[in-house]
Enzyme design. Structure first.
Site, PDB file in Angstrom:
ATOM      1  N   LYS A 188      -6.277  13.666  -5.502  1.00 46.88           N
ATOM      2  CA  LYS A 188      -6.045  13.336  -6.522  1.00 46.88           C
ATOM      3  C   LYS A 188      -6.484  11.360  -7.009  1.00 46.88           C
ATOM      4  O   LYS A 188      -5.170  10.759  -5.958  1.00 46.88           O
ATOM      5  CB  LYS A 188      -4.806  13.228  -7.816  1.00 46.88           C
ATOM      6  CG  LYS A 188      -4.949  12.443  -9.295  1.00 46.88           C
ATOM      7  CD  LYS A 188      -3.762  12.381  -8.937  1.00 46.88           C
ATOM      8  CE  LYS A 188      -3.303  11.308  -8.788  1.00 46.88           C
ATOM      9  NZ  LYS A 188      -4.183  10.265  -9.540  1.00 46.88           N
ATOM     10  N   GLU A 264       0.848   5.274   3.472  1.00 49.28           N
ATOM     11  CA  GLU A 264       0.604   4.540   3.728  1.00 49.28           C
ATOM     12  C   GLU A 264       1.201   3.780   1.969  1.00 49.28           C
ATOM     13  O   GLU A 264       0.568   4.280   1.299  1.00 49.28           O
ATOM     14  CB  GLU A 264      -0.948   4.249   3.936  1.00 49.28           C
ATOM     15  CG  GLU A 264      -0.973   2.650   4.659  1.00 49.28           C
ATOM     16  CD  GLU A 264      -2.186   2.686   5.087  1.00 49.28           C
ATOM     17  OE1 GLU A 264      -3.419   3.371   4.850  1.00 49.28           O
ATOM     18  OE2 GLU A 264      -2.218   1.005   5.233  1.00 49.28           O
ATOM     19  N   CYS A 298      -3.260  -3.470   1.757  1.00 50.30           N
ATOM     20  CA  CYS A 298      -2.278  -2.859   2.118  1.00 50.30           C
ATOM     21  C   CYS A 298      -1.788  -4.251   3.623  1.00 50.30           C
ATOM     22  O   CYS A 298      -0.790  -4.629   4.245  1.00 50.30           O
ATOM     23  CB  CYS A 298      -2.066  -2.161   2.489  1.00 50.30           C
ATOM     24  SG  CYS A 298      -3.001  -0.951   3.466  1.00 50.30           S
ATOM     25  N   GLU A 396       5.587  -7.947  -1.616  1.00 56.09           N
ATOM     26  CA  GLU A 396       3.544  -7.607  -1.694  1.00 56.09           C
ATOM     27  C   GLU A 396       3.150  -7.897  -3.001  1.00 56.09           C
ATOM     28  O   GLU A 396       3.884  -7.305  -4.175  1.00 56.09           O
ATOM     29  CB  GLU A 396       4.067  -6.759  -1.208  1.00 56.09           C
ATOM     30  CG  GLU A 396       2.234  -5.537  -1.337  1.00 56.09           C
ATOM     31  CD  GLU A 396       1.288  -4.649  -1.316  1.00 56.09           C
ATOM     32  OE1 GLU A 396       2.721  -3.317  -1.604  1.00 56.09           O
ATOM     33  OE2 GLU A 396       1.160  -4.323   0.144  1.00 56.09           O
TER      34      GLU A 396
HETATM   35  O1  TXE Z   1       0.459   1.947  -7.102  1.00 58.36           O
HETATM   36  P1  TXE Z   1       0.837   3.277  -7.245  1.00 58.36           P
HETATM   37  P2  TXE Z   1      -0.037   0.953  -8.855  1.00 58.36           P
HETATM   38  C1  TXE Z   1       0.815  -1.470  -4.346  1.00 58.36           C
HETATM   39  C2  TXE Z   1       0.603  -2.925  -4.640  1.00 58.36           C
HETATM   40  C3  TXE Z   1       0.383  -3.041  -5.761  1.00 58.36           C
HETATM   41  C4  TXE Z   1       1.652  -1.966  -6.174  1.00 58.36           C
HETATM   42  C5  TXE Z   1       1.295  -1.250  -7.523  1.00 58.36           C
HETATM   43  O2  TXE Z   1       2.016  -3.982  -4.209  1.00 58.36           O
HETATM   44  O3  TXE Z   1       0.740  -3.845  -6.752  1.00 58.36           O
HETATM   45  O4  TXE Z   1       1.705  -1.195  -4.853  1.00 58.36           O
HETATM   46  O5  TXE Z   1      -0.077  -0.381  -7.792  1.00 58.36           O
HETATM   47  C6  TXE Z   1      -0.488   8.257  -8.159  1.00 58.36           C
HETATM   48  N1  TXE Z   1       3.287  10.708  -8.146  1.00 58.36           N
HETATM   49  N2  TXE Z   1      -0.439  -0.857  -4.037  1.00 58.36           N
HETATM   50  O6  TXE Z   1       1.373   0.737  -9.857  1.00 58.36           O
HETATM   51  O7  TXE Z   1       1.350   3.405  -8.927  1.00 58.36           O
HETATM   52  C7  TXE Z   1      -1.157   6.952  -8.878  1.00 58.36           C
HETATM   53  O8  TXE Z   1      -2.437   7.530 -10.118  1.00 58.36           O
HETATM   54  C8  TXE Z   1       1.806  10.745  -7.471  1.00 58.36           C
HETATM   55  C9  TXE Z   1      -0.022  -0.515  -2.088  1.00 58.36           C
HETATM   56  O9  TXE Z   1      -1.146   1.062  -8.749  1.00 58.36           O
HETATM   57  O10 TXE Z   1       2.060   4.159  -6.549  1.00 58.36           O
HETATM   58  C10 TXE Z   1      -2.138   6.253  -7.611  1.00 58.36           C
HETATM   59  O11 TXE Z   1      -3.510   7.688  -7.129  1.00 58.36           O
HETATM   60  N3  TXE Z   1       1.264  10.243  -7.943  1.00 58.36           N
HETATM   61  C11 TXE Z   1      -1.347  -0.151  -1.541  1.00 58.36           C
HETATM   62  C12 TXE Z   1      -1.801   6.491  -7.053  1.00 58.36           C
HETATM   63  O12 TXE Z   1      -0.520   7.066  -7.020  1.00 58.36           O
HETATM   64  C13 TXE Z   1       1.251   9.194  -8.325  1.00 58.36           C
HETATM   65  C14 TXE Z   1      -2.535   0.282  -2.454  1.00 58.36           C
HETATM   66  C15 TXE Z   1      -1.708   4.974  -6.109  1.00 58.36           C
HETATM   67  O13 TXE Z   1      -0.573   4.352  -7.721  1.00 58.36           O
HETATM   68  C16 TXE Z   1       2.719   9.204  -8.714  1.00 58.36           C
HETATM   69  C17 TXE Z   1      -2.125   0.388  -4.383  1.00 58.36           C
HETATM   70  C18 TXE Z   1       3.320  10.209  -8.700  1.00 58.36           C
HETATM   71  N4  TXE Z   1       5.169   9.980  -9.379  1.00 58.36           N
HETATM   72  C19 TXE Z   1      -1.056  -0.300  -4.146  1.00 58.36           C
HETATM   73  N5  TXE Z   1       2.525   7.946 -10.164  1.00 58.36           N
HETATM   74  C20 TXE Z   1      -1.705  -0.216  -0.499  1.00 58.36           C
HETATM   75  N6  TXE Z   1      -0.813   0.360  -0.149  1.00 58.36           N
HETATM   76  O14 TXE Z   1      -2.782  -0.035  -0.407  1.00 58.36           O
HETATM   77  C21 TXE Z   1       1.420   7.025  -9.747  1.00 58.36           C
HETATM   78  N7  TXE Z   1       0.009   7.710  -9.038  1.00 58.36           N
END
Ligand code: TXE
Length: 484
Positions: A188, A264, A298, A396
């Site tokens: 996904k 991660e 990250c 972050e």
């Molecule tokens: O992340 P989300 P967001 C950090 C970074 C950023 C913050 C928010 O600080 O500002 O996260 O980003 C899916 N159950 N990173 O809001 O929501 C979503 O559809 C299952 C660090 O975009 O965590 C997407 O595919 N899945 C990071 C994925 O999770 C869910 C990279 C990431 O989205 C879900 C990105 C749920 N309840 C953001 N809700 C890194 N480690 O590199 C959302 N998703």
């Protein structure tokens, strides 16, 4: 799309992508559709189906059937390797296409994405070798009456939820290893950057991967992602994203089938620079470490912890380098930082820049949204006089914002570096081997660079030293963790 033209431009019309189940692209049909606008060009570029939890169930069922009848898991490592090698060729052949759609959806510079997709070819090739060398263990020290054999078996159906910052790279840091070890996949992608994950389905099928072994369900996190985390028939889940969502994933896994997890999550990574470093190299590394991908990474080096004796001079060197980074149209070959990928991220970064100023840090570079006539761009930004208690030192930001913090002694450098709830990655710059080794042993980080940063390759696994950063490993992650 005309990638042969010297200058690429966004498409006239958005391209429709379907989702991918049982070897077939499935168009949106009656489903709602996401229309993704390029964050750099403000025009619609792709459309993808907003899948439902029923679609997820179909994909998990296809993956389960493919796993149970052993059409893939029952093949020899050599046969699996042959498919992975062909897939590597397929990625190479479609590199420009993948890069083009990824630039449009993510706002990342085209030259950078080409490099990332090229790296993905290497991951498939490397995983092909691992497919052939997988083996178990035996125990002949149990006395004459007993002999133990341990085999390594695929776990079954593996879910992969990816974020928007490295859509194809993060996917390919997982997929070839999960496949090498005989598992089936339901991926996904982020709703903002789904195209390349679907394209990979076509490439894998053309390479000879049996239908049902790799499936993609496009959709939102709270619906499809959450349902995947709760699914009783998903045996393992790899999640890359925010710490907040990571918590929801852990809870969902615990409330369902206790699926195995690879996470991660976040980082607030130190770049420790000693006065005896090659300062020119270190300044390049620090500017690159926070500028790469607009800091939406990250493992970005977001905290510059620099020896007080050279702090002003070194901050000036970094400022000079960061002021020369070219920010702009990601389809332009010379661009080094493109657009900020999502509206929410743009707001978050600008919010932290305002907070840094309110909390009394000294803004020495950037701090502005850049007006390019369209799209959302943020200037590379540096804050000096940052106190460890400030939000810009602790949280972050996930943007091109560097916080400079001086230190007097090695112990103090280590203390500042460890004063974080994360612990994902770190870099140290010094010509003194004793200092380098001491710092790498005492700073808590799952990945360490000495006199370089953000370097690596498929051969190197990575880890995290704290659960808030996530326990997942890249590269060999899957082979080490995915087998029962
Ligand atoms: O992340 P989300 P967001 C950090 C970074 C950023 C913050 C928010 O600080 O500002 O996260 O980003 C899916 N159950 N990173 O809001 O929501 C979503 O559809 C299952 C660090 O975009 O965590 C997407 O595919 N899945 C990071 C994925 O999770 C869910 C990279 C990431 O989205 C879900 C990105 C749920 N309840 C953001 N809700 C890194 N480690 O590199 C959302 N998703």
């Amino acid at each position: 799309m005309d990638t042969s033209a010297t200058r690429l431009s966004p498409p006239e019309q958005p391209r429709d992508f379907g989702f991918f189940v049982d070897g077939q692209i499935i168009p949106a049909g009656e489903r709602e559709v996401f229309e993704r606008h390029s964050p750099a060009h403000d025009v619609p570029v792709t459309r993808l189906p907003k899948c439902t939890t029923n679609d997820l169930d179909s994909a998990v069922k296809a993956a389960r059937t493919a796993f149970s009848d052993r059409r893939w898991s029952g093949l020899s490592g050599a046969d699996r390797a042959a498919v992975l090698l062909k897939a590597a060729e397929g990625i190479r052949a479609r590199l420009e296409e993948i890069a083009y759609w990824e630039v449009l959806e993510s706002g990342k510079p085209i030259s950078q994405v080409r490099g990332e997709v090229g790296g993905c070819v290497g991951m498939f090739e490397y995983a092909a070798g691992l497919a052939r060398s997988l083996h178990g263990d035996s125990f002949n020290n149990l006395g004459d009456g007993m002999f133990g054999i341990m085999t390594r078996e695929p776990i079954g159906v593996v879910g992969i939820i990816t974020p928007w910052n490295f859509p194809f790279l993060i996917l390919c840091e997982r997929v070839p290893y999960v496949l090498a070890s005989g598992n089936s996949i339901v991926a996904k992608p982020s709703e903002f950057t789904s195209a390349s994950t679907v394209i990979l389905g076509e490439i894998l099928t053309e390479a000879g991967l049996p239908d049902g072994v790799y499936n993609v369900v496009t959709g939102t996190g709270p619906t499809v992602g959450q349902a995947m985390a709760e699914h009783m028939d998903v045996d393992m889940l790899s999640f890359t994203g925010s710490t907040r969502t990571g918590r929801a994933i852990v809870a969902a896994a615990g409330a369902s089938n206790f699926k195995k997890l690879g996470l991660e999550l976040g980082g607030k990574n130190p770049q420790i620079v000693f006065a005896d470093a090659d300062l020119e190299d270190a300044a390049d590394g620090v500017a690159f470490g926070i500028g790469f991908n607009g800091g939406q990474c990250c493992v970005s080096g977001a905290r510059l912890i620099v020896e007080a004796a050279i702090a002003d001079e070194f901050a000036q060197m970094v400022t000079e380098k960061m002021s020369r980074i070219s920010v702009g149209d990601p389809l332009d070959e010379s661009t080094q930082i493109g657009a900020i990928t999502t509206d929410a991220q743009n707001t978050t970064i600008m919010g932290y820049i305002a907070k840094g100023q309110e909390e009394g840090a000294e803004l020495v570079l950037g701090g502005d949204a850049l007006d390019m006539g369209r799209g959302q761009f943020i200037a590379p930004t540096i804050f000096k006089n940052v106190d460890a208690s400030m939000a810009i030192a602790r949280e972050e930001i996930f943007g091109p914002v560097l916080a400079v913090m001086p230190f007097e002694t090695l112990d103090e450098a280590i203390e500042i570096a460890n004063d974080t709830e994360y612990g994902l990655a770190a870099s140290v710059w010094t010509k003194n081997i004793d200092k380098a080794l001491t710092v790498t042993r005492r700073v808590q980080a799952g990945r360490f660079w000495v006199n370089t940063t953000l370097a690596g390759g498929p051969e190197l696994p990575i880890g995290a030293s704290s659960n808030l950063a996530g326990a997942g490993k890249l590269g060999q992650w899957a082979l080490k963790n995915i087998l029962k």
